[in-house]
Design a protein around this motif. Structure first.
Motif, PDB file in Angstrom:
ATOM      1  N   UNK A 147      58.766  20.572-107.740  1.00 19.82           N
ATOM      2  CA  UNK A 147      59.845  20.214-106.726  1.00 19.82           C
ATOM      3  C   UNK A 147      60.801  21.607-106.931  1.00 19.82           C
ATOM      4  N   UNK A 148      61.007  22.026-108.107  1.00 23.80           N
ATOM      5  CA  UNK A 148      61.794  23.130-108.385  1.00 23.80           C
ATOM      6  C   UNK A 148      61.199  24.310-107.633  1.00 23.80           C
ATOM      7  N   UNK A 149      59.828  24.697-107.772  1.00 27.80           N
ATOM      8  CA  UNK A 149      59.494  25.710-107.070  1.00 27.80           C
ATOM      9  C   UNK A 149      59.490  25.508-105.509  1.00 27.80           C
ATOM     10  N   UNK A 150      59.276  24.381-104.805  1.00 28.53           N
ATOM     11  CA  UNK A 150      59.563  24.248-103.647  1.00 28.53           C
ATOM     12  C   UNK A 150      60.702  24.404-102.978  1.00 28.53           C
ATOM     13  N   UNK A 151      61.786  23.932-103.781  1.00 30.11           N
ATOM     14  CA  UNK A 151      63.426  24.204-103.578  1.00 30.11           C
ATOM     15  C   UNK A 151      63.651  25.748-103.525  1.00 30.11           C
ATOM     16  N   UNK A 152      63.091  26.514-104.352  1.00 30.47           N
ATOM     17  CA  UNK A 152      63.050  27.844-104.444  1.00 30.47           C
ATOM     18  C   UNK A 152      62.683  28.550-103.045  1.00 30.47           C
ATOM     19  N   UNK A 153      61.469  28.010-102.679  1.00 29.85           N
ATOM     20  CA  UNK A 153      60.887  28.606-101.479  1.00 29.85           C
ATOM     21  C   UNK A 153      61.663  28.292-100.253  1.00 29.85           C
ATOM     22  N   UNK A 154      62.225  27.259-100.290  1.00 30.64           N
ATOM     23  CA  UNK A 154      62.847  26.655 -99.252  1.00 30.64           C
ATOM     24  C   UNK A 154      64.153  27.423 -99.136  1.00 30.64           C
ATOM     25  N   UNK A 155      64.749  27.659-100.207  1.00 31.81           N
ATOM     26  CA  UNK A 155      66.206  28.256-100.482  1.00 31.81           C
ATOM     27  C   UNK A 155      65.855  29.689 -99.744  1.00 31.81           C
ATOM     28  N   UNK A 156      64.956  30.322-100.338  1.00 30.99           N
ATOM     29  CA  UNK A 156      64.537  31.588-100.145  1.00 30.99           C
ATOM     30  C   UNK A 156      64.437  32.091 -98.676  1.00 30.99           C
ATOM     31  N   UNK A 157      63.622  30.922 -98.021  1.00 30.38           N
ATOM     32  CA  UNK A 157      63.690  31.104 -96.387  1.00 30.38           C
ATOM     33  C   UNK A 157      64.707  31.165 -95.772  1.00 30.38           C
ATOM     34  N   UNK A 158      65.509  29.980 -96.196  1.00 25.55           N
ATOM     35  CA  UNK A 158      66.793  29.838 -95.403  1.00 25.55           C
ATOM     36  C   UNK A 158      67.683  31.227 -95.711  1.00 25.55           C
ATOM     37  N   UNK A 159      67.812  31.674 -96.851  1.00 25.15           N
ATOM     38  CA  UNK A 159      68.633  32.753 -97.233  1.00 25.15           C
ATOM     39  C   UNK A 159      68.295  33.975 -96.521  1.00 25.15           C
ATOM     40  N   UNK A 160      67.134  34.289 -96.179  1.00 21.58           N
ATOM     41  CA  UNK A 160      66.489  35.356 -95.196  1.00 21.58           C
ATOM     42  C   UNK A 160      66.781  35.306 -93.824  1.00 21.58           C
ATOM     43  N   UNK A 161      66.977  34.059 -93.417  1.00 26.85           N
ATOM     44  CA  UNK A 161      67.227  33.726 -92.072  1.00 26.85           C
ATOM     45  C   UNK A 161      65.931  34.167 -91.166  1.00 26.85           C
ATOM     46  N   UNK A 162      64.800  33.864 -91.779  1.00 24.49           N
ATOM     47  CA  UNK A 162      63.639  34.075 -90.906  1.00 24.49           C
ATOM     48  C   UNK A 162      63.399  32.960 -89.786  1.00 24.49           C
ATOM     49  N   UNK A 163      62.489  33.405 -88.766  1.00 29.95           N
ATOM     50  CA  UNK A 163      62.452  32.333 -87.701  1.00 29.95           C
ATOM     51  C   UNK A 163      61.170  31.628 -88.044  1.00 29.95           C
ATOM     52  N   UNK A 164      60.823  30.453 -87.245  1.00 31.85           N
ATOM     53  CA  UNK A 164      59.841  29.797 -87.617  1.00 31.85           C
ATOM     54  C   UNK A 164      58.647  30.218 -87.697  1.00 31.85           C
ATOM     55  N   UNK A 165      58.307  31.565 -86.794  1.00 33.66           N
ATOM     56  CA  UNK A 165      57.045  32.123 -86.716  1.00 33.66           C
ATOM     57  C   UNK A 165      56.830  33.210 -88.096  1.00 33.66           C
ATOM     58  N   UNK A 166      57.926  33.290 -88.759  1.00 33.24           N
ATOM     59  CA  UNK A 166      57.888  34.021 -89.772  1.00 33.24           C
ATOM     60  C   UNK A 166      57.387  33.551 -91.101  1.00 33.24           C
ATOM     61  N   UNK A 167      57.399  32.091 -91.127  1.00 33.58           N
ATOM     62  CA  UNK A 167      57.681  31.384 -92.390  1.00 33.58           C
ATOM     63  C   UNK A 167      56.288  30.847 -92.521  1.00 33.58           C
ATOM     64  N   UNK A 168      56.008  30.597 -93.929  1.00 26.91           N
ATOM     65  CA  UNK A 168      54.648  29.795 -94.250  1.00 26.91           C
ATOM     66  C   UNK A 168      54.980  28.738 -94.877  1.00 26.91           C
ATOM     67  N   UNK A 169      55.950  27.869 -94.123  1.00 31.41           N
ATOM     68  CA  UNK A 169      56.405  26.613 -94.875  1.00 31.41           C
ATOM     69  C   UNK A 169      56.087  25.448 -94.272  1.00 31.41           C
ATOM     70  N   UNK A 170      54.675  25.248 -93.485  1.00 33.79           N
ATOM     71  CA  UNK A 170      54.130  24.234 -93.114  1.00 33.79           C
ATOM     72  C   UNK A 170      54.847  23.565 -91.574  1.00 33.79           C
ATOM     73  N   UNK A 171      55.523  24.378 -91.080  1.00 30.04           N
ATOM     74  CA  UNK A 171      56.257  23.708 -89.886  1.00 30.04           C
ATOM     75  C   UNK A 171      55.185  23.373 -89.126  1.00 30.04           C
ATOM     76  N   UNK A 172      55.226  22.431 -88.236  1.00 28.97           N
ATOM     77  CA  UNK A 172      54.437  22.222 -87.197  1.00 28.97           C
ATOM     78  C   UNK A 172      54.840  21.035 -86.455  1.00 28.97           C
ATOM     79  N   UNK A 173      54.708  20.812 -85.165  1.00 27.11           N
ATOM     80  CA  UNK A 173      55.010  19.653 -84.432  1.00 27.11           C
ATOM     81  C   UNK A 173      54.660  18.409 -85.030  1.00 27.11           C
ATOM     82  N   UNK A 174      55.626  17.437 -84.646  1.00 28.94           N
ATOM     83  CA  UNK A 174      55.340  16.250 -85.509  1.00 28.94           C
ATOM     84  C   UNK A 174      55.796  16.146 -86.871  1.00 28.94           C
ATOM     85  N   UNK A 175      55.276  15.447 -87.838  1.00 31.30           N
ATOM     86  CA  UNK A 175      55.175  15.382 -89.212  1.00 31.30           C
ATOM     87  C   UNK A 175      55.307  16.660 -89.757  1.00 31.30           C
ATOM     88  N   UNK A 176      56.281  17.153 -90.845  1.00 28.05           N
ATOM     89  CA  UNK A 176      56.224  18.544 -91.480  1.00 28.05           C
ATOM     90  C   UNK A 176      54.948  18.480 -92.619  1.00 28.05           C
TER      91      UNK A 176
END
Length: 725
Positions: A491-520
């Motif tokens: 959970x700690x690693x996931x929170x860092x990855x999540x915060x890192x993505x938000x801090x850099x202001x990347x769009x959904x096409x630039x991130x490897x965060x598992x985003x997809x239509x429907x359930x995350x």
């Protein structure tokens, strides 16, 4: 909280030294520097290259480099210490314990240079520094000794011949030794020859003298020692006894004052007086000056009998427990006596108030036969000196600071936790509380083991002997990294990855965060566990919004949350249960905010673990390594447990060996570690005697008679891993 003493304070009869050099390192150097500062004396530290950033170097007024890491080229180099005294104007040297503290040549060299040795005179060092000579000497002064054979210059053949008269079981002891190093128990006559060879090698390496002697092994022995103080005006007193019976490999682990054995006996006070008088007689026999300790063996079956073992002509590691129950600063009196002051404390002034217990904290792995361990301290939370516990007071004598690298060149003891209480039970409770709050992440320590030991039923009842640890060790259950730990790390690693993505202001096409239509899609995080395994954790939901849940190794999802109530402390709630950890991430690459760490250290109530954040390649390597061996099979590679030096090789390439057979020995942290064959087969040795080796380096490989590799299984695993990724 009750004061521990109202003992008379020393009065200054003449000016003390202006500058004192501390010829030691680690926690004892810090301890001596603390008293020098209180006395207004300028302190000089010495250090090797390995200790350039050490705590004692930072705390001293002046620090001088004396050589490379090897003790023989630095802390044991007499001319380097004397030159440091000349360069800094030091008028006196405090040797601490170990190293040169009992070296008669060092004392002579200081005297020749006009520098005061804060310790006894040459006569005391010369007589008491040799166990054979000291035993023969004190018998003429009414001090009882253990039956045995103690004559200088005896060969192995002569010792074997004399052993029948001593009787089995017996104890081999190095004449020049100290601190229990080099001592070996021999149960049967047929084991004596091989054990003598090992004992000589260890004695020669550790002390530069391979002289040995034999003693009858006292059954159910208690190790009880007496602290003495003697000045240069004929005054000799004792400060009561310390119980040091909890030992492993003849090294003390837990010490306390006063002895629970004497406290439990109706005539305990009378025995204490007899022990004290015998100790004072031993000191008087060599015109002793300063602080010293006389060690006795006391049979639990006959506590009114005791036997002289040796006199340590220096400060002891366990001196704080005596200070806690008497209120007397032993280092201060060492300095004052060396400056020719007269003792103002008389025997009738010495009163033992309350009870004190000390636990030695080692950088070691108890589950792996107390293997010494190195590493870097990434998070440290020690109690400050003289802090209050719920039932008494706590003192911590430590050499640790955050960022410190634990060197394999020196003894693995890193600190001491000392507790005082009005009763023994209160002191043990206070010590347990202090150890539960002791955190040193980044290194392996024995703190969890110390807590198990001091809460053992026999220890609590005061039923102690020097063999108790060996008997109890198989019964102790050590904690291992489980679901809570891997969930917290993931959970700690996931929170860092999540915060890192938000801090850099990347769009959904630039991130490897598992985003997809429907359930995350969940974040999949692989962690390497201390036992070499892999734990795969899927983290569902947005961690920062408190809606996460986790699945560990394909198990059911459980709700989870992680918050940080204080600096470096994380509270994990998993499935309704909560635990608070000390948490420290470590990055191997460039450090930046919210970088994914390479490893995470977690600590909880004296226990700690390291979890590696695995890349895809590292995860695959771990899985394949496990498949290459059948479940439960031994690893054919024999690896060095830590950096060290190969001191002996017992087999040759191509030899047929059996499981458990000694192959070679590695010396590290002042201890010899014998490495054995993990299975039957043909041995290939890749090092020679004298070679320097790294931690985890393969030193030998065993080829079993019918070796086979599960190639098909491995290929299937690779395919499966690729599909999983």
């Amino acid at each position: 909280m009750t004061s521990t003493s109202t003992s008379p304070k020393p009065r200054a009869l003449k000016p003390l030294f202006g500058t004192v050099l501390v010829a030691n390192r680690g926690e004892i150097a810090c301890r001596v520097i603390r008293t020098l500062r209180a006395l207004g004396i300028r302190s000089v530290a010495v250090y090797s290259d390995a200790d350039a950033g050490a705590r004692h170097v930072r705390e001293a007024d002046v620090a001088v480099r004396i050589g490379p890491a090897a003790a023989t080229e630095s802390y044991l180099k007499i001319e380097a210490i004397i030159q440091a005294c000349r360069d800094t104007g030091a008028e006196a040297v405090h040797p601490g314990y170990g190293f040169l503290s009992e070296n008669v040549d060092f004392a002579r060299a200081l005297a020749d240079a006009g520098i005061t040795f804060i310790g006894p005179g040459v006569e005391s060092l010369n007589v008491m520094g040799d166990k054979i000579r000291s035993k023969n000497h004190v018998t003429g002064y009414g001090v009882p000794v253990v039956p045995g054979i103690a004559e200088p210059g005896m060969s192995d053949a002569q010792l074997i011949q004399a052993a029948a008269g001593v009787g089995f079981p017996l104890l081999i002891k190095p004449s020049a030794g100290g601190g229990g190093k080099g001592m070996h128990i021999v149960e049967r006559p047929e084991d004596l020859e091989a054990t003598l060879a090992t004992a000589r090698r260890v004695a020669a390496s550790a002390f530069g003298d391979d002289t040995l002697f034999l003693e009858r092994l006292v059954t159910t022995p208690r190790h009880i020692e007496v602290q003495v103080l003697a000045d240069n005006h004929g005054n000799v007193i004792h400060l009561g006894e310390r119980e040091c019976s909890l030992q492993r490999r003849h090294q003390k682990v837990i010490e306390e004052a006063p002895s629970p054995l004497l406290e439990s006996l109706p005539d305990g006070a009378a025995i204490r007086a007899r022990l004290g008088e015998a100790a004072c007689n031993a000191a008087r026999s060599v015109n002793y000056s300063g602080a010293g300790t006389v060690e006795f063996l006391v049979s639990d079956n006959a506590p009114d009998e005791f036997f002289f073992m040796e006199m340590n002509t220096r400060l002891q590691v366990e001196h704080p427990v005596t200070e806690m129950v008497t209120g007397i600063d032993l280092v201060e009196w060492q300095v004052r006596i060396a400056a020719s002051e007269e003792l103002t404390v008389r025997q009738d002034d010495v009163v033992l108030t309350g009870h004190s217990v000390e636990a030695r904290v080692y950088a070691e792995i108890p589950e792996r036969n107390f293997l010494p361990s190195g590493g870097r301290v990434v998070l440290l939370d020690e109690l400050p000196p003289d802090s209050a516990g719920s039932a008494g007071r706590v003192r911590v004598d430590s050499a640790l600071i955050e960022g410190l690298e634990i060197s394999s060149s020196y003894d693995p003891m890193i600190s001491k936790v000392i507790a005082w209480g009005e009763s023994r039970a209160a002191a043990l409770d206070t010590l347990d509380e202090a150890l539960a709050g002791y955190t040193a992440l980044g290194i392996d320590t024995n703190v969890e083991y110390l807590r198990l030991l001091i809460n053992d039923a026999d220890v609590r009842a005061g039923r102690l002997d020097t063999g108790l640890i060996e008997r109890r060790m198989p019964e102790f259950s050590f904690r291992h990294a489980g679901d809570f730990e891997v969930a917290a790390a993931a959970i700690y690693v996931a929170s860092l990855q999540e915060h890192d993505a938000q801090a850099e202001g990347k769009g959904p096409w630039d991130l490897r965060d598992g985003w997809r239509l429907g359930a995350r899609a969940p974040r999949r995080i692989s962690l390497g566990t201390p036992d070499g395994g892999v734990a795969t954790v899927e983290v569902f939901g947005v961690v920062g919004q408190g809606t996460a849940s986790v699945s560990i190794d394909g198990g059911a999802q459980r709700t989870a949350s992680l918050r940080f109530p204080a600096r470096d402390h994380a509270e994990l709630v998993l499935g309704g249960e909560a635990l608070v950890y000390s948490l420290a991430p470590v990055c191997t690459g460039p450090v930046r905010d919210n970088a994914t760490p390479a490893e995470i250290f977690l600590g909880n109530e004296g226990w700690s673990c390291r979890l590696e954040v695995l890349t895809r390649e590292a995860r695959l390597a771990r899985v394949l390594a496990a498949i290459e061996r059948e479940e439960g099979a031994a690893d054919p590679a024999v690896r060095s447990p830590m950096p060290g030096t190969v001191v002996s090789v017992s087999v040759s390439n191509g030899d047929t060996v059996e499981a458990g057979q000694v192959l070679l020995a590695v010396e590290a942290m002042k201890m010899e570690h014998q490495l054995v064959a993990p299975l039957d087969g043909t041995v290939h040795i890749s090092v020679g005697s004298g070679d320097l080796v790294k931690a985890d380096q393969v030193l030998a490989t065993i080829h079993p008679p019918e070796a086979s590799r599960a190639e098909d299984t491995i290929e299937e695993a690779v395919i499966a891993m690729g599909a999983a990724e």
